[in-house]
Write an enzyme that holds these catalytic residues in place. Structure first.
Site, PDB file in Angstrom:
ATOM      1  N   ALA A  10     -22.800  12.282  -6.134  1.00 53.28           N
ATOM      2  CA  ALA A  10     -21.381  12.010  -6.406  1.00 53.28           C
ATOM      3  C   ALA A  10     -20.766  13.075  -7.293  1.00 53.28           C
ATOM      4  O   ALA A  10     -19.881  12.798  -8.094  1.00 53.28           O
ATOM      5  CB  ALA A  10     -21.230  10.638  -7.048  1.00 53.28           C
ATOM      6  N   ARG A  16      -9.661  16.774  -1.633  1.00 54.29           N
ATOM      7  CA  ARG A  16      -8.621  16.272  -0.723  1.00 54.29           C
ATOM      8  C   ARG A  16      -8.029  14.934  -1.152  1.00 54.29           C
ATOM      9  O   ARG A  16      -7.047  14.477  -0.599  1.00 54.29           O
ATOM     10  CB  ARG A  16      -9.206  16.173   0.704  1.00 54.29           C
ATOM     11  CG  ARG A  16      -9.308  17.511   1.389  1.00 54.29           C
ATOM     12  CD  ARG A  16     -10.136  17.438   2.647  1.00 54.29           C
ATOM     13  NE  ARG A  16     -11.565  17.320   2.356  1.00 54.29           N
ATOM     14  CZ  ARG A  16     -12.488  17.055   3.262  1.00 54.29           C
ATOM     15  NH1 ARG A  16     -12.150  16.858   4.510  1.00 54.29           N
ATOM     16  NH2 ARG A  16     -13.758  16.978   2.929  1.00 54.29           N
ATOM     17  N   ASN A 377       6.557 -34.620 -20.703  1.00 57.29           N
ATOM     18  CA  ASN A 377       7.550 -34.135 -19.742  1.00 57.29           C
ATOM     19  C   ASN A 377       8.446 -33.107 -20.419  1.00 57.29           C
ATOM     20  O   ASN A 377       9.072 -33.407 -21.438  1.00 57.29           O
ATOM     21  CB  ASN A 377       8.392 -35.302 -19.220  1.00 57.29           C
ATOM     22  CG  ASN A 377       9.250 -34.854 -18.059  1.00 57.29           C
ATOM     23  OD1 ASN A 377       8.804 -34.807 -16.928  1.00 57.29           O
ATOM     24  ND2 ASN A 377      10.492 -34.484 -18.351  1.00 57.29           N
ATOM     25  N   ALA A 380      14.114 -29.576 -17.695  1.00 54.07           N
ATOM     26  CA  ALA A 380      14.556 -28.303 -17.131  1.00 54.07           C
ATOM     27  C   ALA A 380      15.193 -27.422 -18.200  1.00 54.07           C
ATOM     28  O   ALA A 380      15.922 -27.912 -19.057  1.00 54.07           O
ATOM     29  CB  ALA A 380      15.571 -28.561 -16.025  1.00 54.07           C
TER      30      ALA A 380
HETATM   31  C1  UD1 Z   1     -23.346  16.565   4.149  1.00 52.27           C
HETATM   32  C2  UD1 Z   1     -24.502  16.947   5.041  1.00 52.27           C
HETATM   33  C3  UD1 Z   1     -24.095  16.712   6.501  1.00 52.27           C
HETATM   34  C4  UD1 Z   1     -23.658  15.290   6.711  1.00 52.27           C
HETATM   35  C5  UD1 Z   1     -22.562  14.913   5.710  1.00 52.27           C
HETATM   36  C6  UD1 Z   1     -22.267  13.437   5.777  1.00 52.27           C
HETATM   37  C7  UD1 Z   1     -25.631  18.727   3.866  1.00 52.27           C
HETATM   38  C8  UD1 Z   1     -25.870  20.167   3.783  1.00 52.27           C
HETATM   39  N1  UD1 Z   1     -24.832  18.320   4.829  1.00 52.27           N
HETATM   40  O1  UD1 Z   1     -22.251  17.405   4.459  1.00 52.27           O
HETATM   41  O2  UD1 Z   1     -25.195  17.020   7.354  1.00 52.27           O
HETATM   42  O3  UD1 Z   1     -23.202  15.105   8.025  1.00 52.27           O
HETATM   43  O4  UD1 Z   1     -23.007  15.216   4.371  1.00 52.27           O
HETATM   44  O5  UD1 Z   1     -21.156  13.166   4.986  1.00 52.27           O
HETATM   45  O6  UD1 Z   1     -26.191  17.968   3.107  1.00 52.27           O
HETATM   46  N2  UD1 Z   1     -22.334  16.606  -3.460  1.00 52.27           N
HETATM   47  C9  UD1 Z   1     -22.819  16.822  -4.717  1.00 52.27           C
HETATM   48  N3  UD1 Z   1     -23.003  18.104  -5.139  1.00 52.27           N
HETATM   49  C10 UD1 Z   1     -22.758  19.172  -4.343  1.00 52.27           C
HETATM   50  C11 UD1 Z   1     -22.272  18.936  -3.050  1.00 52.27           C
HETATM   51  C12 UD1 Z   1     -22.062  17.641  -2.632  1.00 52.27           C
HETATM   52  O7  UD1 Z   1     -23.079  15.888  -5.477  1.00 52.27           O
HETATM   53  O8  UD1 Z   1     -22.980  20.290  -4.809  1.00 52.27           O
HETATM   54  C13 UD1 Z   1     -22.116  15.222  -3.019  1.00 52.27           C
HETATM   55  C14 UD1 Z   1     -20.673  14.919  -2.728  1.00 52.27           C
HETATM   56  O9  UD1 Z   1     -20.041  14.395  -3.871  1.00 52.27           O
HETATM   57  C15 UD1 Z   1     -20.790  13.863  -1.639  1.00 52.27           C
HETATM   58  C16 UD1 Z   1     -22.084  14.217  -0.927  1.00 52.27           C
HETATM   59  O10 UD1 Z   1     -22.807  15.054  -1.813  1.00 52.27           O
HETATM   60  O11 UD1 Z   1     -20.906  12.556  -2.161  1.00 52.27           O
HETATM   61  C17 UD1 Z   1     -21.848  14.936   0.399  1.00 52.27           C
HETATM   62  O12 UD1 Z   1     -21.125  16.125   0.149  1.00 52.27           O
HETATM   63  P1  UD1 Z   1     -20.086  16.698   1.197  1.00 52.27           P
HETATM   64  O13 UD1 Z   1     -19.623  18.025   0.720  1.00 52.27           O
HETATM   65  O14 UD1 Z   1     -19.088  15.678   1.540  1.00 52.27           O
HETATM   66  O15 UD1 Z   1     -21.024  16.826   2.457  1.00 52.27           O
HETATM   67  P2  UD1 Z   1     -21.304  18.074   3.332  1.00 52.27           P
HETATM   68  O16 UD1 Z   1     -22.090  19.076   2.575  1.00 52.27           O
HETATM   69  O17 UD1 Z   1     -20.056  18.491   3.961  1.00 52.27           O
END
Ligand code: UD1
Ligand code: CA
Length: 454
Positions: A10, A16, A377, A380
Site C-alpha cells: 500500500a 489518479r 407531555n 408544541a
Molecule cells: C501489479 C502487477 C500486475 C498486476 C497488477 C494488479 C507487478 C510488477 N505487476 O501491477 O501484474 O496485474 O499489479 O493490480 O507486480 N506498490 C507499492 N510499492 C511500489 C509499487 C506498488 O507498495 O513501489 C503497491 C501499490 O500501492 C498497490 C500495489 O502495490 O497497492 C500494486 O501496484 P500498482 O502500481 O497498482 O500495480 P502494477 O505494478 O501496475
C-alpha cells in the site's frame, strides 16, 4: 499449524485519485478500504499482517497501526521492491505461507483467500497466483501459460501483441512458500520497460527452477477490481453496497428499494425490520427487530431498539428505546437517549437529553441538556433555553409533568413531578411537584373597542 503471514502492498501514491490522503484511506461502505483488507485477512486466520506504506504512511499507520506491522518503503521502485522492504520481517519465519495482496482491492472475499490457500496446500506449490479473466485486460500483467502450465507474468508495457491478447490477468494476490519467496526476492533486478523491481519476476524464477507454481481463477472477476480513481471508487462502493444490502435481505430484513438504501459495513439490523427508500445507515449503527425506518432517514453511529418507527429523520449518536416513534422531520443529536415508547414528532430537535418512558414531544420543540421523566407531555413549540451565551444549563422535568404549548424553560430549571405549566409561559423559577405555573402577561379585553376606534 504452520505460521502464516500476509504482506499488504500500500505504498503507492494513488496519483489518479487526485487526493491529499493516501488511496487506501478512502472509504468503501464507511470504512477505509485498507480496513476491509485487514478484516478479510483476519477471517482467513492470518497471524501477522505486514503493511507496506509510503506516501503519507504516518496517516495509514494511525488508522491501522494496531492491526499490522508497518514497514516504510521510502521510494516506490515497484512491487518487488516493496516486498524487499519487508524482508527483515519475513526472515523471522523459517516456514509457512505468505499471502501477498494489494491494499486497493477491497472487493476480495475471505472465501477466495481461503480457497487460494487451500489450492496452494493441496498442490504443494511454491507460489499460487489468484487470476481473473477480464473482458478488457488492458494495463494488467498477463498470465502466460505453456504446456506445463504457467510460465511467467508479463506486464502490459513489456508484452508483445500475442501476450497482450491474453485475457487471464494477475490480480496481484498470491500465496507463497515463505522460504521460496525470500530466496527469490533477492534475485530481482529492474531490467524491464518500467525500470521497476517486479514482484512478478519471482514467478519466472520459480518456474525456471522447476518449482510448482499454480493459479486459481476467480469465478467473479469483479472481486479483483482495484481502485485507481474516484470513478472506480464509486463503482466499487456500489458493488460493495449491493453485497451488504443482499446480506441483510437474506438475513431477514425487508428492503423495499435496494438501489436507494446505503448501509455501512459495520451496521447490524434485526429481522423483520423494513427499510423504505432513501435510508442511509452509517458508522457503528444497530437497528433492532421489527422496526420501520424511512423513507429518507439518515442514522449515524446510533442504536435503535425493537419495534421503532423512524420517518424522514436524522439521528446522530443517539440511543432509541423499544417502540419509540420518531418523525417525520426529527433531529436527534449526540447524547440523546430515549427510553421505551417515547414519541418525538415533527420538527423536534433533541440534544444531549434523556427522555423517560412514554413521554411525548410531538411537535416543533427544542430540547437540550435535559432530563425528562416518564409520561411527560411537552406541548408544541416548547423550547429549553439552555444557553446563556456562555454556558449550557440543565432542565429537569419530573414524571407526569405537563408542559403547555409554547413554553420557554429558562435553564437551569426544575419542573416537579406532575406539575402543570400554562401555555405560553416563560418559566424562570423551579416549579414544585403538583403545582400549576403560569408565567405570561395577563389578558385584558377592552369591550366595544372597535366602536371607540371609529
Ligand atoms: C501489479 C502487477 C500486475 C498486476 C497488477 C494488479 C507487478 C510488477 N505487476 O501491477 O501484474 O496485474 O499489479 O493490480 O507486480 N506498490 C507499492 N510499492 C511500489 C509499487 C506498488 O507498495 O513501489 C503497491 C501499490 O500501492 C498497490 C500495489 O502495490 O497497492 C500494486 O501496484 P500498482 O502500481 O497498482 O500495480 P502494477 O505494478 O501496475
Ligand atoms: Ca506500476
Amino acid at each position: 499449524m504452520k505460521p502464516s503471514v500476509a504482506v499488504v502492498l500500500a505504498a503507492g501514491m494513488g496519483t489518479r485519485m487526485k487526493s491529499k490522503i493516501p488511496k487506501v484511506l478512502h472509504n468503501i461502505a464507511g470504512l477505509p478500504m485498507i480496513k476491509h483488507i485487514i478484516n478479510i485477512l483476519k477471517k482467513t486466520g492470518v497471524q501477522d499482517i505486514i503493511l507496506i506504506v509510503g506516501y503519507k504512511g504516518d496517516l495509514v499507520e494511525k488508522v491501522v497501526g494496531e492491526d499490522c506491522r508497518i514497514v516504510y518503503q521510502k521510494e516506490q521502485l515497484g512491487t518487488g521492491h516493496a516486498l524487499l522492504q519487508a524482508l527483515p520481517e519475513l526472515q523471522r519465519y523459517s516456514e509457512g505461507d505468505c499471502l501477498v495482496l494489494c491494499g486497493d482491492t477491497p472487493l476480495l472475499t475471505d472465501e477466495t483467500l481461503i480457497e487460494l490457500k487451500e489450492r496452494h496446500h493441496v498442490t504443494e506449490a511454491h507460489a499460487t497466483i489468484l487470476t481473473a479473466e477480464l473482458p478488457d485486460p488492458l494495463g494488467y500483467g498477463r498470465i502466460i501459460k505453456g504446456q506445463q502450465g504457467i510460465e511467467k507474468i508479463v506486464e502490459e508495457k513489456d508484452a508483445n501483441p500475442e501476450e497482450k491478447a491474453v485475457k487471464e490477468i494477475n490480480t496481484g494476490t498470491y500465496c507463497f512458500k515463505i522460504e521460496s519467496l525470500i530466496k527469490n526476492l533477492n534475485r530481482l533486478t529492474a531490467a524491464n520497460a518500467q525500470g521497476e523491481y517486479y514482484l512478478t519476476d519471482v514467478i519466472k524464477y520459480l518456474v525456471d527452477d522447476n518449482k510448482c507454481v499454480e493459479t486459481l481463477l476467480l469465478k467473479d472477476y469483479k472481486e479483483a477490481m482495484g481502485i485507481n480513481n474516484r470513478v472506480q471508487l464509486a463503482e466499487t462502493n456500489l458493488l460493495f453496497r449491493q453485497r451488504i444490502v443482499e446480506q441483510h435481505m437474506l438475513a431477514g430484513v425487508t428492503i423495499i428499494d435496494p438501489t436507494s438504501v446505503y448501509i455501512d459495513s459495520r451496521v447490524e439490523i434485526g429481522i423483520d425490520t423494513v427499510l423504505y427508500p432513501g435510508v442511509i445507515l452509517e458508522g457503528k449503527t444497530t437497528i433492532g427487530e421489527n422496526c420501520v425506518i424511512g423513507p429518507d432517514t439518515r442514522i449515524v453511529d446510533s442504536s435503535v431498539a425493537d419495534d421503532v418507527t423512524i420517518n424522514n429523520s436524522y439521528l446522530l449518536e443517539a440511543q432509541v428505546g423499544n417502540a419509540c416513534k420518531i418523525g417525520p422531520y426529527s433531529y436527534l443529536r449526540p447524547g440523546t437517549e430515549l427510553a421505551e415508547g417515547v414519541k418525538v414528532g415533527d420538527f423536534v430537535e433533541v440534544k444531549k437529553s434523556y427522555v423517560g418512558e412514554g413521554s411525548k414531544i410531538p411537535h416543533l420543540s427544542y430540547v437540550g441538556d435535559s432530563k425528562i421523566g416518564k409520561g411527560v407531555n411537552i406541548g408544541a413549540g416548547t423550547i429549553t433555553c439552555n444557553y446563556d451565551g456562555t454556558h449550557k444549563h440543565p432542565t429537569i422535568i419530573g414524571d407526569g409533568a405537563f408542559v403547555g404549548s409554547n413554553t420557554n424553560l429558562v435553564a437551569p430549571i426544575k419542573v416537579g413531578e406532575g406539575a402543570y405549566i400554562g401555555a405560553g409561559s416563560t418559566v424562570t423559577k423551579d416549579i414544585p411537584s403538583g403545582a400549576l405555573a403560569v408565567a405570561r402577561g395577563r389578558q385584558k379585553n377592552i369591550d366595544d373597542w372597535i366602536n371607540h376606534k371609529k
